[in-house]
Design a protein around this motif. Structure first.
Motif, PDB file in Angstrom:
ATOM      1  N   LEU A 151      23.576 -34.600  21.740  1.00  0.00           N
ATOM      2  CA  LEU A 151      23.589 -33.969  20.681  1.00  0.00           C
ATOM      3  C   LEU A 151      23.971 -32.326  20.830  1.00  0.00           C
ATOM      4  O   LEU A 151      22.878 -31.727  21.202  1.00  0.00           O
ATOM      5  N   LEU A 152      24.874 -31.995  20.543  1.00  0.00           N
ATOM      6  CA  LEU A 152      25.489 -30.389  20.501  1.00  0.00           C
ATOM      7  C   LEU A 152      25.460 -29.784  19.164  1.00  0.00           C
ATOM      8  O   LEU A 152      25.637 -30.238  18.061  1.00  0.00           O
ATOM      9  N   THR A 153      24.996 -28.530  19.022  1.00  0.00           N
ATOM     10  CA  THR A 153      24.875 -27.743  18.022  1.00  0.00           C
ATOM     11  C   THR A 153      26.066 -26.476  18.342  1.00  0.00           C
ATOM     12  O   THR A 153      26.156 -25.933  19.335  1.00  0.00           O
ATOM     13  N   VAL A 154      27.036 -26.616  17.267  1.00  0.00           N
ATOM     14  CA  VAL A 154      28.075 -25.808  17.581  1.00  0.00           C
ATOM     15  C   VAL A 154      28.190 -24.848  16.411  1.00  0.00           C
ATOM     16  O   VAL A 154      28.141 -25.143  15.336  1.00  0.00           O
ATOM     17  N   ARG A 155      28.185 -23.572  16.758  1.00  0.00           N
ATOM     18  CA  ARG A 155      28.242 -22.476  15.792  1.00  0.00           C
ATOM     19  C   ARG A 155      29.197 -21.520  16.106  1.00  0.00           C
ATOM     20  O   ARG A 155      29.291 -21.009  17.336  1.00  0.00           O
ATOM     21  N   ASP A 156      29.933 -21.031  15.199  1.00  0.00           N
ATOM     22  CA  ASP A 156      30.850 -20.022  15.397  1.00  0.00           C
ATOM     23  C   ASP A 156      31.959 -20.568  16.524  1.00  0.00           C
ATOM     24  O   ASP A 156      32.291 -19.499  17.406  1.00  0.00           O
ATOM     25  N   GLY A 157      32.216 -21.560  16.943  1.00  0.00           N
ATOM     26  CA  GLY A 157      33.269 -22.117  17.741  1.00  0.00           C
ATOM     27  C   GLY A 157      32.497 -22.153  19.284  1.00  0.00           C
ATOM     28  O   GLY A 157      33.457 -22.448  20.129  1.00  0.00           O
ATOM     29  N   LYS A 158      31.410 -22.163  19.312  1.00  0.00           N
ATOM     30  CA  LYS A 158      30.798 -21.974  20.624  1.00  0.00           C
ATOM     31  C   LYS A 158      29.379 -23.208  20.550  1.00  0.00           C
ATOM     32  O   LYS A 158      28.732 -23.234  19.647  1.00  0.00           O
ATOM     33  N   ILE A 159      29.162 -23.874  21.572  1.00  0.00           N
ATOM     34  CA  ILE A 159      28.009 -24.712  21.747  1.00  0.00           C
ATOM     35  C   ILE A 159      26.733 -23.915  21.986  1.00  0.00           C
ATOM     36  O   ILE A 159      26.497 -22.976  22.785  1.00  0.00           O
ATOM     37  N   VAL A 160      25.896 -23.948  20.941  1.00  0.00           N
ATOM     38  CA  VAL A 160      24.709 -22.932  20.989  1.00  0.00           C
ATOM     39  C   VAL A 160      23.296 -23.881  21.540  1.00  0.00           C
ATOM     40  O   VAL A 160      22.601 -23.103  21.916  1.00  0.00           O
ATOM     41  N   ALA A 161      23.405 -24.890  21.382  1.00  0.00           N
ATOM     42  CA  ALA A 161      22.227 -26.024  21.911  1.00  0.00           C
ATOM     43  C   ALA A 161      22.649 -27.182  22.132  1.00  0.00           C
ATOM     44  O   ALA A 161      23.689 -27.806  21.663  1.00  0.00           O
ATOM     45  N   VAL A 162      22.201 -27.761  23.274  1.00  0.00           N
ATOM     46  CA  VAL A 162      22.486 -29.132  23.957  1.00  0.00           C
ATOM     47  C   VAL A 162      21.044 -30.009  23.914  1.00  0.00           C
ATOM     48  O   VAL A 162      20.214 -29.470  24.591  1.00  0.00           O
ATOM     49  N   HIS A 163      21.021 -30.995  23.313  1.00  0.00           N
ATOM     50  CA  HIS A 163      19.841 -31.845  23.293  1.00  0.00           C
ATOM     51  C   HIS A 163      20.344 -33.213  23.816  1.00  0.00           C
ATOM     52  O   HIS A 163      21.249 -33.730  23.404  1.00  0.00           O
ATOM     53  N   LEU A 164      19.599 -33.539  25.014  1.00  0.00           N
ATOM     54  CA  LEU A 164      19.944 -34.783  25.784  1.00  0.00           C
ATOM     55  C   LEU A 164      18.977 -35.894  25.197  1.00  0.00           C
ATOM     56  O   LEU A 164      17.709 -35.600  25.155  1.00  0.00           O
ATOM     57  N   PHE A 165      19.599 -37.144  25.106  1.00  0.00           N
ATOM     58  CA  PHE A 165      18.684 -38.284  25.122  1.00  0.00           C
ATOM     59  C   PHE A 165      19.233 -39.374  26.058  1.00  0.00           C
ATOM     60  O   PHE A 165      20.273 -39.699  26.088  1.00  0.00           O
TER      61      PHE A 165
END
Length: 135
Positions: free
Chosen positions: A107-121
């Motif tokens: 699960l990636l959080t993308v803000r302003d064209g960049k990945i700002v957070a990565v949550h893995l399951f």
């Protein structure tokens, strides 16, 4: 589809395409300098890894621990909800006396064209912990 919906999917696609092709510099370029990577479980890699350097150290450690065998493959379409992109994956690795092959979701959080957070399951957290070990 609005630009807001397509931009996160495009960033995620660039990230996973680069990883799949072994192009680590391009994959890392998709990350925000302040990225936070949330690694699940109770193993030597679990916890929060901050910044491109922290994520790079994490991935390098995983490659070392898996004797260079760790691989990640996208197994289905990315699902977008605003700035969140969920991607079904399968990850594998093998080392002396142990192997791992399981499904997961990144699960990636993308803000302003960049990945700002990565949550893995992970499909089987206990098996993943056993593979990575305590370090």
């Amino acid at each position: 589809m609005t630009e807001n919906q397509t931009a996160p999917a495009a960033v995620a696609a660039a990230y996973f395409d680069a990883l799949g092709g072994g192009d680590v510099p391009t994959a890392m370029a998709q990350l925000s300098p302040e990225v936070v990577w949330y690694q699940p479980g109770a193993n030597q890699f679990s916890g929060d890894h901050v910044g491109v350097e922290g994520v790079g150290a994490l991935l390098g450690g995983m490659m070392e621990a898996s004797e260079g065998s760790f691989q990640l493959a996208v197994t289905g379409p990315a699902m977008v909800n605003g700035e969140l992109v969920a991607v079904p994956v399968r990850f594998t690795g093998a080392r002396s006396g142990a192997s791992m092959d399981m499904a997961g979701v990144d699960l990636l959080t993308v803000r302003d064209g960049k990945i700002v957070a990565v949550h893995l399951f992970s499909e089987d957290g206990a098996a993943e912990d056993a593979f990575w070990g305590r370090g």
